[in-house]
Design an enzyme around this catalytic site. Sequence first.
Site, PDB file in Angstrom:
ATOM      1  CE  LYS A  13      27.790  69.031  11.235  1.00  0.00           C
ATOM      2  NZ  LYS A  13      27.674  67.575   9.947  1.00  0.00           N
TER       3      LYS A  13
ATOM      4  CB  VAL B  88      32.593  60.671   2.511  1.00  0.00           C
ATOM      5  CG1 VAL B  88      31.307  60.997   2.265  1.00  0.00           C
ATOM      6  CG2 VAL B  88      31.693  60.872   4.243  1.00  0.00           C
TER       7      VAL B  88
ATOM      8  N   GLY C 241      38.766  60.077   3.050  1.00  0.00           N
ATOM      9  CA  GLY C 241      38.529  59.639   4.337  1.00  0.00           C
ATOM     10  C   GLY C 241      37.329  58.467   4.022  1.00  0.00           C
TER      11      GLY C 241
HETATM   12  P1  NAD Z   1      37.481  62.033   6.792  1.00  0.00           P
HETATM   13  O1  NAD Z   1      38.482  63.369   7.782  1.00  0.00           O
HETATM   14  O2  NAD Z   1      37.883  60.767   7.466  1.00  0.00           O
HETATM   15  O3  NAD Z   1      38.532  62.712   5.812  1.00  0.00           O
HETATM   16  C1  NAD Z   1      38.287  63.485   4.754  1.00  0.00           C
HETATM   17  C2  NAD Z   1      39.455  63.029   4.006  1.00  0.00           C
HETATM   18  O4  NAD Z   1      39.602  64.658   2.930  1.00  0.00           O
HETATM   19  C3  NAD Z   1      41.421  62.957   4.184  1.00  0.00           C
HETATM   20  O5  NAD Z   1      41.501  61.640   3.609  1.00  0.00           O
HETATM   21  C4  NAD Z   1      41.464  64.786   4.141  1.00  0.00           C
HETATM   22  O6  NAD Z   1      42.950  64.463   4.050  1.00  0.00           O
HETATM   23  C5  NAD Z   1      40.933  65.032   3.153  1.00  0.00           C
HETATM   24  N1  NAD Z   1      41.142  66.340   2.743  1.00  0.00           N
HETATM   25  C6  NAD Z   1      41.092  67.244   4.032  1.00  0.00           C
HETATM   26  N2  NAD Z   1      41.294  68.546   3.389  1.00  0.00           N
HETATM   27  C7  NAD Z   1      41.067  68.091   1.696  1.00  0.00           C
HETATM   28  C8  NAD Z   1      41.470  68.986   0.636  1.00  0.00           C
HETATM   29  N3  NAD Z   1      41.556  70.377   0.812  1.00  0.00           N
HETATM   30  N4  NAD Z   1      41.319  68.473  -0.364  1.00  0.00           N
HETATM   31  C9  NAD Z   1      41.098  67.066  -0.921  1.00  0.00           C
HETATM   32  N5  NAD Z   1      41.526  66.074   0.485  1.00  0.00           N
HETATM   33  C10 NAD Z   1      41.461  66.813   1.804  1.00  0.00           C
HETATM   34  O7  NAD Z   1      35.953  62.439   6.386  1.00  0.00           O
HETATM   35  P2  NAD Z   1      34.833  62.368   6.880  1.00  0.00           P
HETATM   36  O8  NAD Z   1      34.226  61.948   7.563  1.00  0.00           O
HETATM   37  O9  NAD Z   1      34.996  61.276   5.411  1.00  0.00           O
HETATM   38  O10 NAD Z   1      33.893  63.658   5.968  1.00  0.00           O
HETATM   39  C11 NAD Z   1      34.555  63.835   4.194  1.00  0.00           C
HETATM   40  C12 NAD Z   1      33.484  64.882   4.339  1.00  0.00           C
HETATM   41  O11 NAD Z   1      31.890  64.495   4.487  1.00  0.00           O
HETATM   42  C13 NAD Z   1      32.463  66.327   5.106  1.00  0.00           C
HETATM   43  O12 NAD Z   1      32.591  67.242   4.640  1.00  0.00           O
HETATM   44  C14 NAD Z   1      31.686  65.388   6.728  1.00  0.00           C
HETATM   45  O13 NAD Z   1      31.177  66.193   6.466  1.00  0.00           O
HETATM   46  C15 NAD Z   1      31.112  65.482   5.352  1.00  0.00           C
HETATM   47  N6  NAD Z   1      30.201  63.843   5.703  1.00  0.00           N
HETATM   48  C16 NAD Z   1      29.960  63.083   6.567  1.00  0.00           C
HETATM   49  C17 NAD Z   1      29.517  61.932   6.629  1.00  0.00           C
HETATM   50  C18 NAD Z   1      30.089  60.671   7.403  1.00  0.00           C
HETATM   51  O14 NAD Z   1      29.589  59.425   7.463  1.00  0.00           O
HETATM   52  N7  NAD Z   1      31.462  60.436   8.247  1.00  0.00           N
HETATM   53  C19 NAD Z   1      28.287  62.226   6.204  1.00  0.00           C
HETATM   54  C20 NAD Z   1      27.649  63.008   5.527  1.00  0.00           C
HETATM   55  C21 NAD Z   1      28.636  63.561   5.275  1.00  0.00           C
END
Ligand code: NAD
Length: 382
Positions: A76, A180, A178
Amino acid sequence: MDIFQFSDELGPDKIVGIYDPSTKLHAIVVVDNVACGPSIGGMRMAPDVSAEECFRLARAMTFKNAAAGIPHGGGKSVIFGDPHMPISEKEHLIRAFARGVAQITDYIVGPDMGTDEQAMAWIHDEIGRSVGLPREIGGIPLDEIGATGFGIAAAAEVAQKFLDLDLTKARLAVQGFGAVGHHAAKFLTKKGAVLVAASDSKGTLYCADGLDVDALAAVKSEGGALSDYDGGEHFDRDHIVGVPCDIWIPAARPDVITRKNVDRLNTRLILQGANIPITSEAEDWLHEKGILSVPDFIANAGGVICAAVEYQGGSEAQALNVIQEKISFNTHEVLSKASSLSISPRTAAVRLARERVEKAMSVRWKFGNASSFNLSNNEPTT
Ligand code: NAD
């Protein structure tokens, strides 16, 4: 800071700090364990990241990749900075980061919070080693196709049978709309679930009759917040925690559910979309109360499975098939073990993943790895 404070029998293999004076880049890379193959893990950009968060996420990747059965270890990286900085500044920072990781050949960079396919393209352009690339340069854009959300929906299909829950009528709440959260909502509502609540960093939106996933996604893709959506009831950001629902999906930040707020959850099933969204004390509490929680590295492995298929030159259709097959199989394995041994799903999942990593370590380093060599006679000690 004592960088060896995280060391145990699995790793980390290395922790590297990267600083570039010209761009003021501050970044950390953790390669945790490479027994199953070169590590794959996301690059996170946020102002408040830390070495500890990076290590915990790298360990989660070691388990996730092993549990998923892909030939990759866990790593990471984190970059300290505001992901919404001007794009030219972001490009300079990420290109500097790419040059910084050029020599860390057992780390393959993927997207994570605050980074995307564009960022992966810059890294690929610099060093030719990243996944989650834009389609135009041969990638399978995992956030665009919603690989992780697709996998979460596959986990839900299996988990419903352990709860006697009917997915076609389930009320769904998603924290973090977001990449996910949006796609998890999209694939689950396609299966009949009703999205009753969604939140982002600015607030919670609630509607008992169901929210329109595409309309919310349109607001977000235009740069707006859910609070700009004209409809539903609006609440503060953390209201989402107590919303009555059947399925609750954390898809935002780590540690959003702790022992202090876990009793506010009003749900039957949690599918962990975010990485480490629930502290271990809170997870134990959920297990005691009979609330089923599918651990992060089982439920959200869709993105990394997609990345592994891309790295091996596979197609989008192959990636979705592999995600469906592996996540369904692993969710079933973990929940069956948890139920038959009366242990929590996380304990069952960690056992499964740890067994696979240890098996890989014993197969690869039959006579011990570098650290277990007896240096006086250069003979392996095992
Ligand atoms: P992203 O940046 O696309 O979306 C994140 C969302 O969360 C945004 O809408 C933001 O406004 C919101 N947010 C931030 N802080 C917040 C809070 N305290 N309360 C409510 N909403 C909040 O990120 P993503 O790619 O969707 O990733 C989200 C999570 O999933 C992360 O923990 C990431 O590590 C994990 N993840 C992502 C992937 C992937 O394929 N993108 C895969 C596995 C895990």
